[in-house]
Design a protein around this motif. Sequence first.
Motif, PDB file in Angstrom:
ATOM      1  N   THR A  95       0.673  -1.772   0.003  1.00 23.06           N
ATOM      2  CA  THR A  95      -0.094   0.057   0.497  1.00 23.06           C
ATOM      3  C   THR A  95       0.665   1.113  -0.322  1.00 23.06           C
ATOM      4  O   THR A  95       1.645   1.201   0.878  1.00 23.06           O
ATOM      5  CB  THR A  95      -0.824   0.214   0.819  1.00 23.06           C
ATOM      6  N   VAL A  96       0.822   2.311  -0.989  1.00 22.71           N
ATOM      7  CA  VAL A  96       1.327   4.061  -0.498  1.00 22.71           C
ATOM      8  C   VAL A  96       1.202   3.831   0.960  1.00 22.71           C
ATOM      9  O   VAL A  96       1.937   5.408   0.737  1.00 22.71           O
ATOM     10  CB  VAL A  96       0.402   4.397  -0.857  1.00 22.71           C
ATOM     11  N   GLY A  97       0.098   3.179   2.045  1.00 26.25           N
ATOM     12  CA  GLY A  97       0.632   4.303   3.787  1.00 26.25           C
ATOM     13  C   GLY A  97       1.849   4.123   3.864  1.00 26.25           C
ATOM     14  O   GLY A  97       1.536   4.301   5.156  1.00 26.25           O
ATOM     15  N   VAL A  98       2.398   3.277   2.655  1.00 23.63           N
ATOM     16  CA  VAL A  98       4.099   2.818   4.175  1.00 23.63           C
ATOM     17  C   VAL A  98       4.410   4.441   3.812  1.00 23.63           C
ATOM     18  O   VAL A  98       5.656   4.506   4.507  1.00 23.63           O
ATOM     19  CB  VAL A  98       4.570   2.536   3.355  1.00 23.63           C
ATOM     20  N   TYR A  99       3.972   5.176   3.160  1.00 26.12           N
ATOM     21  CA  TYR A  99       4.572   7.048   3.163  1.00 26.12           C
ATOM     22  C   TYR A  99       4.083   7.204   3.960  1.00 26.12           C
ATOM     23  O   TYR A  99       5.866   8.164   4.135  1.00 26.12           O
ATOM     24  CB  TYR A  99       4.543   6.969   1.473  1.00 26.12           C
ATOM     25  N   GLY A 100       3.216   7.205   4.381  1.00 25.75           N
ATOM     26  CA  GLY A 100       3.357   8.156   5.406  1.00 25.75           C
ATOM     27  C   GLY A 100       2.590   9.383   4.559  1.00 25.75           C
ATOM     28  O   GLY A 100       2.430   9.946   3.821  1.00 25.75           O
ATOM     29  N   ASP A 101       2.628  10.529   5.442  1.00 26.27           N
ATOM     30  CA  ASP A 101       2.258  12.285   5.642  1.00 26.27           C
ATOM     31  C   ASP A 101       3.548  12.342   5.103  1.00 26.27           C
ATOM     32  O   ASP A 101       4.726  12.915   5.201  1.00 26.27           O
ATOM     33  CB  ASP A 101       1.501  12.642   6.563  1.00 26.27           C
ATOM     34  N   HIS A 102       3.612  12.991   3.835  1.00 31.21           N
ATOM     35  CA  HIS A 102       4.159  14.192   3.179  1.00 31.21           C
ATOM     36  C   HIS A 102       3.971  15.168   2.572  1.00 31.21           C
ATOM     37  O   HIS A 102       4.054  16.191   1.799  1.00 31.21           O
ATOM     38  CB  HIS A 102       4.809  13.491   1.472  1.00 31.21           C
ATOM     39  N   GLY A 103       2.506  15.428   3.688  1.00 28.31           N
ATOM     40  CA  GLY A 103       1.907  17.176   3.111  1.00 28.31           C
ATOM     41  C   GLY A 103       1.293  17.964   1.875  1.00 28.31           C
ATOM     42  O   GLY A 103       1.866  18.525   1.800  1.00 28.31           O
ATOM     43  N   GLY A 104       1.075  16.386   1.649  1.00 29.47           N
ATOM     44  CA  GLY A 104       0.371  16.959  -0.241  1.00 29.47           C
ATOM     45  C   GLY A 104       1.660  16.550  -0.866  1.00 29.47           C
ATOM     46  O   GLY A 104       1.091  16.773  -2.299  1.00 29.47           O
ATOM     47  N   ARG A 161      -0.852  -0.006  11.612  1.00 31.93           N
ATOM     48  CA  ARG A 161      -1.066  -1.413   9.961  1.00 31.93           C
ATOM     49  C   ARG A 161       0.062  -1.063   9.000  1.00 31.93           C
ATOM     50  O   ARG A 161       0.648  -1.967   8.418  1.00 31.93           O
ATOM     51  CB  ARG A 161      -2.229  -1.027   9.267  1.00 31.93           C
ATOM     52  N   SER A 162       0.746   0.411   8.842  1.00 29.87           N
ATOM     53  CA  SER A 162       1.370   0.273   7.762  1.00 29.87           C
ATOM     54  C   SER A 162       2.826   0.779   7.962  1.00 29.87           C
ATOM     55  O   SER A 162       3.595   0.242   7.101  1.00 29.87           O
ATOM     56  CB  SER A 162       0.941   2.448   6.791  1.00 29.87           C
TER      57      SER A 162
END
Length: 302
Positions: free
Chosen positions: A106-115, A130-131
């Motif tokens: 999942t792209v959820g592995v990247y977490g938050d990059h502020g857009g 989960r990520s």
Amino acid sequence: MSDKHIFIFGAGYSGKAFAGANAQPGNAIVGTTRSPDKFEALRQADIAPMLFDGALSAEIGAALRKTTHLVISIAPDEAGDPVLNAARDVITAHMPALEWIGYLSTVGVYGDHGGAWVDETAACRPVSKRSVIRVAAEQEWLNLGGSIGRPVAVLRLSGIYGPGRNTLVNLENGTARRLVKPDQVFNRIHCDDIAGALWQLIGGNTGGIFNVTDDLPAPPQDVVTYAAALMGIEPPAEIPFVAAQLSPMARSFYGENKRVGNAAIKAAGYRFRFSDYRAAFDHMWASGGWRDGEPRSPMKRS
């Protein structure tokens, strides 16, 4: 082109779309489910069903010995990756025909990059537990592939949609909501493009990390508005995110904001069938296939 023996751990929605895009009749596809009630649906999708509840049966073991391409589509949990927990030794020492491993992440592995835009070289900064577990599972599969000298492709998927699972369906059944969080965007991916990317990578036994995601990160409320316009209905009223009633998991998705690039899978030779949600919705609405709960590719054999 030699026939392939493909084994899917977790043959759910994406797995059935993948089987539906099988263009070579000689390929054999086996897939697992946790419930015998789903066996017939897998057979209808040209997948030979097997039961996997965390332990390997003799039947699964026999199928794995013939497997050339292994696809994993089961999420890890706090106990780790269930496939690795059950089958690591078999994969390591008892799969002589194995050529390639594909792991659906999942792209959820990247977490938050502020857009900001991220690609496969971006740091993984997972926010949810989960990520965090996903990042560890990805690395375990890559390490296993390295230890046995087999290519591993990690496909990082964005929000999956397709026939039977899309905003058109949600509008029809009254569950669609237009949540608005300023500057929030998400990527999406049609199940047919997950299937296409898998077949592309299998065709070349290509390993690496690939974002399998569309070209248009977009605010979620825009998707609802577009679908409503196609249907000729008024979209639901906007709901400010701060006032929305959401489950903890749903709320957690909004804690991660990024634009995900897909240049690596394109460089591997894949061309998307649906470059964005608008192209996909236009097709599903025009074809009438948007309500169909079982994804079918136009390449599906009759």
